[in-house]
Motif scaffolding. Structure first.
Motif, PDB file in Angstrom:
ATOM      1  N   MET A   1     -22.771   9.418  -1.291  1.00  0.00           N
ATOM      2  CA  MET A   1     -21.569  10.178  -1.004  1.00  0.00           C
ATOM      3  C   MET A   1     -20.360   9.258  -1.094  1.00  0.00           C
ATOM      4  N   LYS A   2     -19.242   9.852  -1.482  1.00  0.00           N
ATOM      5  CA  LYS A   2     -18.001   9.109  -1.576  1.00  0.00           C
ATOM      6  C   LYS A   2     -16.844  10.006  -1.154  1.00  0.00           C
ATOM      7  N   MET A   3     -15.897   9.396  -0.431  1.00  0.00           N
ATOM      8  CA  MET A   3     -14.688  10.103  -0.035  1.00  0.00           C
ATOM      9  C   MET A   3     -13.489   9.343  -0.592  1.00  0.00           C
ATOM     10  N   THR A   4     -12.581  10.071  -1.212  1.00  0.00           N
ATOM     11  CA  THR A   4     -11.348   9.483  -1.719  1.00  0.00           C
ATOM     12  C   THR A   4     -10.195   9.995  -0.870  1.00  0.00           C
ATOM     13  N   VAL A  55     -19.792   1.680  17.153  1.00  0.00           N
ATOM     14  CA  VAL A  55     -20.265   2.921  16.517  1.00  0.00           C
ATOM     15  C   VAL A  55     -21.564   3.353  17.191  1.00  0.00           C
ATOM     16  N   PRO A  56     -21.616   4.568  17.725  1.00  0.00           N
ATOM     17  CA  PRO A  56     -22.859   5.058  18.321  1.00  0.00           C
ATOM     18  C   PRO A  56     -23.989   5.088  17.293  1.00  0.00           C
ATOM     19  N   GLU A  57     -25.206   4.826  17.749  1.00  0.00           N
ATOM     20  CA  GLU A  57     -26.344   4.693  16.836  1.00  0.00           C
ATOM     21  C   GLU A  57     -26.648   5.956  16.037  1.00  0.00           C
ATOM     22  N   GLU A  58     -26.252   7.119  16.521  1.00  0.00           N
ATOM     23  CA  GLU A  58     -26.536   8.347  15.767  1.00  0.00           C
ATOM     24  C   GLU A  58     -25.698   8.464  14.488  1.00  0.00           C
ATOM     25  N   PHE A  59     -24.665   7.640  14.345  1.00  0.00           N
ATOM     26  CA  PHE A  59     -23.896   7.593  13.098  1.00  0.00           C
ATOM     27  C   PHE A  59     -24.610   6.623  12.170  1.00  0.00           C
ATOM     28  N   ASP A  60     -25.661   7.113  11.524  1.00  0.00           N
ATOM     29  CA  ASP A  60     -26.619   6.270  10.812  1.00  0.00           C
ATOM     30  C   ASP A  60     -26.494   6.314   9.293  1.00  0.00           C
ATOM     31  N   VAL A  61     -25.412   6.880   8.783  1.00  0.00           N
ATOM     32  CA  VAL A  61     -25.167   6.957   7.345  1.00  0.00           C
ATOM     33  C   VAL A  61     -23.775   6.389   7.073  1.00  0.00           C
ATOM     34  N   ILE A  62     -23.638   5.709   5.947  1.00  0.00           N
ATOM     35  CA  ILE A  62     -22.335   5.206   5.527  1.00  0.00           C
ATOM     36  C   ILE A  62     -21.857   6.026   4.329  1.00  0.00           C
ATOM     37  N   ILE A  63     -20.612   6.495   4.414  1.00  0.00           N
ATOM     38  CA  ILE A  63     -19.957   7.170   3.300  1.00  0.00           C
ATOM     39  C   ILE A  63     -18.978   6.170   2.702  1.00  0.00           C
ATOM     40  N   ASP A  64     -19.122   5.890   1.423  1.00  0.00           N
ATOM     41  CA  ASP A  64     -18.180   5.007   0.747  1.00  0.00           C
ATOM     42  C   ASP A  64     -16.840   5.709   0.628  1.00  0.00           C
ATOM     43  N   SER A  65     -15.769   4.924   0.671  1.00  0.00           N
ATOM     44  CA  SER A  65     -14.437   5.490   0.462  1.00  0.00           C
ATOM     45  C   SER A  65     -13.548   4.454  -0.207  1.00  0.00           C
ATOM     46  N   ASN A  66     -12.374   4.884  -0.618  1.00  0.00           N
ATOM     47  CA  ASN A  66     -11.391   3.971  -1.184  1.00  0.00           C
ATOM     48  C   ASN A  66     -10.562   3.307  -0.086  1.00  0.00           C
ATOM     49  N   PHE A  67     -10.971   3.453   1.153  1.00  0.00           N
ATOM     50  CA  PHE A  67     -10.295   2.814   2.292  1.00  0.00           C
ATOM     51  C   PHE A  67     -11.261   1.843   2.963  1.00  0.00           C
ATOM     52  N   PHE A  72     -21.246   8.221   9.543  1.00  0.00           N
ATOM     53  CA  PHE A  72     -21.533   9.647   9.643  1.00  0.00           C
ATOM     54  C   PHE A  72     -22.976   9.826  10.083  1.00  0.00           C
ATOM     55  N   LYS A  73     -23.328  11.029  10.513  1.00  0.00           N
ATOM     56  CA  LYS A  73     -24.690  11.324  10.961  1.00  0.00           C
ATOM     57  C   LYS A  73     -25.510  11.925   9.819  1.00  0.00           C
ATOM     58  N   LYS A  74     -26.682  11.385   9.622  1.00  0.00           N
ATOM     59  CA  LYS A  74     -27.548  11.861   8.537  1.00  0.00           C
ATOM     60  C   LYS A  74     -27.819  13.356   8.659  1.00  0.00           C
ATOM     61  N   TYR A  75     -28.064  13.831   9.874  1.00  0.00           N
ATOM     62  CA  TYR A  75     -28.402  15.248  10.006  1.00  0.00           C
ATOM     63  C   TYR A  75     -27.212  16.168   9.715  1.00  0.00           C
ATOM     64  N   GLY A  76     -26.018  15.619   9.554  1.00  0.00           N
ATOM     65  CA  GLY A  76     -24.853  16.432   9.207  1.00  0.00           C
ATOM     66  C   GLY A  76     -24.539  16.444   7.725  1.00  0.00           C
ATOM     67  N   GLU A  77     -25.371  15.767   6.921  1.00  0.00           N
ATOM     68  CA  GLU A  77     -25.095  15.695   5.493  1.00  0.00           C
ATOM     69  C   GLU A  77     -25.058  17.060   4.823  1.00  0.00           C
ATOM     70  N   MET A  78     -25.677  18.056   5.422  1.00  0.00           N
ATOM     71  CA  MET A  78     -25.659  19.401   4.835  1.00  0.00           C
ATOM     72  C   MET A  78     -24.243  19.968   4.759  1.00  0.00           C
ATOM     73  N   PHE A  79     -23.319  19.419   5.570  1.00  0.00           N
ATOM     74  CA  PHE A  79     -21.937  19.899   5.568  1.00  0.00           C
ATOM     75  C   PHE A  79     -21.094  19.248   4.475  1.00  0.00           C
ATOM     76  N   LEU A  80     -21.603  18.186   3.858  1.00  0.00           N
ATOM     77  CA  LEU A  80     -20.805  17.393   2.931  1.00  0.00           C
ATOM     78  C   LEU A  80     -21.309  17.501   1.496  1.00  0.00           C
ATOM     79  N   LYS A  81     -20.503  17.022   0.587  1.00  0.00           N
ATOM     80  CA  LYS A  81     -20.817  17.002  -0.836  1.00  0.00           C
ATOM     81  C   LYS A  81     -20.800  15.547  -1.310  1.00  0.00           C
ATOM     82  N   ASN A  82     -21.234  15.319  -2.528  1.00  0.00           N
ATOM     83  CA  ASN A  82     -21.286  13.958  -3.053  1.00  0.00           C
ATOM     84  C   ASN A  82     -19.912  13.338  -3.285  1.00  0.00           C
ATOM     85  N   GLU A  83     -18.969  14.094  -3.810  1.00  0.00           N
ATOM     86  CA  GLU A  83     -17.623  13.600  -4.117  1.00  0.00           C
ATOM     87  C   GLU A  83     -16.610  14.443  -3.356  1.00  0.00           C
TER      88      GLU A  83
END
Length: 115
Positions: A1-4, A55-67, A72-83
């Motif tokens: 995943m990436k956020m710009t 960072v609380p341990e439940e935030f177990d995913v990293i989203i790359d960004s231009n900042f 982020f939480k792995k179980y919340g990935e269903m709310f997000l998109k790749n780009e």
């Protein structure tokens, strides 16, 4: 995943470079910058600067960004998109989008660091 982040959002969060940044969607981080018990019904995104190394341990995913990397939480990935983009609209609201589609029309930007 990436956020710009667009340039307007980058200006708003420029002072956050020394913080850890979390993308919270279920009110895990309380107003004191620490985790809270309980949950939220529904999804309301908040981009939050917290003290480095807290960072609380439940935030177990990293989203790359231009900042900076976003936690982020792995179980919340269903709310997000790749780009995704985080941009400011004409009403100065931060909007989370994917391919033109609005995921959240009013992302809250919070600095909860203990300065």
């Amino acid at each position: 995943m990436k956020m710009t982040f667009d340039n307007k959002i980058l200006k708003k969060v420029a002072s956050w470079t020394g913080a850890d940044i979390v993308l919270d969607f279920d009110n895990t981080i309380g107003e004191n910058g620490r985790p809270v018990e309980g949950c939220s019904i529904g999804t309301k995104f908040r981009l939050i600067a917290i003290d480095k190394g807290t960072v609380p341990e439940e935030f177990d995913v990293i989203i790359d960004s231009n900042f900076v990397p976003l936690h982020f939480k792995k179980y919340g990935e269903m709310f997000l998109k790749n780009e995704m983009t985080l941009s400011e609209d004409e009403l100065k609201r931060a909007q989370l989008r994917e391919n033109g589609e609005i995921i959240d029309s009013n992302v809250v930007l919070l600095d909860l660091r203990h300065k």
